[in-house]
Write a protein that holds these residues in place. Sequence first.
Motif, PDB file in Angstrom:
ATOM      1  N   ARG A 100       0.858  -1.314   0.008  1.00  0.00           N
ATOM      2  CA  ARG A 100       0.025  -0.077   0.090  1.00  0.00           C
ATOM      3  C   ARG A 100       0.973   1.223  -0.043  1.00  0.00           C
ATOM      4  O   ARG A 100       1.876   1.341   0.648  1.00  0.00           O
ATOM      5  CB  ARG A 100      -1.012  -0.025   1.125  1.00  0.00           C
ATOM      6  N   ARG A 101       0.402   2.347  -0.894  1.00  0.00           N
ATOM      7  CA  ARG A 101       1.312   3.291  -0.899  1.00  0.00           C
ATOM      8  C   ARG A 101       0.893   4.397   0.376  1.00  0.00           C
ATOM      9  O   ARG A 101      -0.248   4.329   0.954  1.00  0.00           O
ATOM     10  CB  ARG A 101       0.675   4.183  -2.280  1.00  0.00           C
ATOM     11  N   TRP A 102       1.976   5.096   0.698  1.00  0.00           N
ATOM     12  CA  TRP A 102       1.794   5.968   1.990  1.00  0.00           C
ATOM     13  C   TRP A 102       1.445   7.145   1.373  1.00  0.00           C
ATOM     14  O   TRP A 102       1.935   8.376   0.724  1.00  0.00           O
ATOM     15  CB  TRP A 102       3.248   6.314   2.509  1.00  0.00           C
ATOM     16  N   THR A 103      -0.027   7.560   1.460  1.00  0.00           N
ATOM     17  CA  THR A 103      -0.915   8.900   1.079  1.00  0.00           C
ATOM     18  C   THR A 103      -0.696   9.770   2.181  1.00  0.00           C
ATOM     19  O   THR A 103      -0.669   9.413   3.322  1.00  0.00           O
ATOM     20  CB  THR A 103      -2.199   8.463   0.511  1.00  0.00           C
TER      21      THR A 103
ATOM     22  N   GLY B  63      -3.376  11.274   3.562  1.00  0.00           N
ATOM     23  CA  GLY B  63      -4.498  10.812   4.492  1.00  0.00           C
ATOM     24  C   GLY B  63      -4.124   9.656   5.473  1.00  0.00           C
ATOM     25  O   GLY B  63      -4.336   9.698   6.658  1.00  0.00           O
ATOM     26  N   ARG B  64      -3.272   8.460   4.803  1.00  0.00           N
ATOM     27  CA  ARG B  64      -3.005   7.493   5.534  1.00  0.00           C
ATOM     28  C   ARG B  64      -1.762   7.908   6.897  1.00  0.00           C
ATOM     29  O   ARG B  64      -1.958   7.430   7.826  1.00  0.00           O
ATOM     30  CB  ARG B  64      -2.159   6.466   4.770  1.00  0.00           C
ATOM     31  N   VAL B  65      -1.069   8.723   6.303  1.00  0.00           N
ATOM     32  CA  VAL B  65       0.057   9.444   7.356  1.00  0.00           C
ATOM     33  C   VAL B  65      -0.579  10.238   8.174  1.00  0.00           C
ATOM     34  O   VAL B  65      -0.472  10.026   9.657  1.00  0.00           O
ATOM     35  CB  VAL B  65       1.049  10.215   6.606  1.00  0.00           C
TER      36      VAL B  65
ATOM     37  N   SER C   3      -3.755   9.878   9.474  1.00  0.00           N
ATOM     38  CA  SER C   3      -4.420   8.935  10.286  1.00  0.00           C
ATOM     39  C   SER C   3      -3.495   8.189  11.435  1.00  0.00           C
ATOM     40  O   SER C   3      -3.773   7.892  12.559  1.00  0.00           O
ATOM     41  CB  SER C   3      -5.323   7.996   9.256  1.00  0.00           C
ATOM     42  N   LEU C   4      -2.398   7.730  10.761  1.00  0.00           N
ATOM     43  CA  LEU C   4      -1.474   6.997  11.724  1.00  0.00           C
ATOM     44  C   LEU C   4      -0.820   8.115  12.780  1.00  0.00           C
ATOM     45  O   LEU C   4      -0.540   7.759  13.889  1.00  0.00           O
ATOM     46  CB  LEU C   4      -0.129   6.630  10.792  1.00  0.00           C
TER      47      LEU C   4
END
Length: 294
Positions: free
Chosen positions: A4-7, A9-11, A13-14
Amino acid sequence: MRRRRWTVGRVASLAVLVAFIAVTIFPFLWMVRTAFTPSADLFTDTLSPVPKRPTLANFERVLGLSTVEEAQAAGGSGARMNFLLYLRNSVIYTAVTVAGQVFSCAMAGYALTRLRFRGRGLVFGTFMAGLMVPPIFTLLPNFALVKDLGLLNTFGGLVAPSLLMTPFTIFFLRQFFLSIPTEVEEAAVLDGAGRWAVFWRVVLPMSRGPLLTISLTLAVWTWKDFLWPLLVAPDEGTRVLTAALSVFLQQSPNSRPDWTGLMAAATLTVVPVLVLLVVFGRRLVDSINFSGGK
């Protein structure tokens, strides 16, 4: 397997998740740090994440392994607590409450799910209305009733208000029982099983995941209960750990509270709950998989 790519939004959220975890565990870590800090260093060694001179003296005086003179020499207040007695009382209070409530609420939830009787919806609605009543509203009536029954300073008085049921437990188990296919129970009936046998031999084994989940939840809630045990069982023989911490703080003869001793006692109080979660955590996951949880 595709990575999975680090977008953005994902960063984000993390980062939010890590922040919430840090805020949640920081008080616990600081409590443990204070428990190992000498009383003399409590207000001078405040910036280090770990104590510069860690000590077990705070735990020794909480467990009654040191004399009053030794505790005061180490910077403590001299206050002591019968930790093993209070631990026993907390275990009895928690175990009896959880066992009685889970079994009773399982029967009630199953009856509200499968049995057909007049007023079933009204009974369930009454239970749900109980969820909207703050516990503080029932504290004084329950106390007056326990007092009139002569159950003050007894384990019977401690467990009486919540031994048989709480609305949330009934609601939780009923919702799971609704997901059990009726065909499974009908097959058991065709094999000659009665209603009780169906409940005991079929429904309960299939409900191990929810039963274990609600048991752990109730155990944590009961273990940390403070106000009710403090009102109903203040005597030494029935005092639980949470109430004992308050008494330990009030017994400090010095001008300032014995914070290091209090944090050592609080750390020991948390240990049984952590052990419970570690021991049954894996079984909880296995039970959920067995019961068909996703």
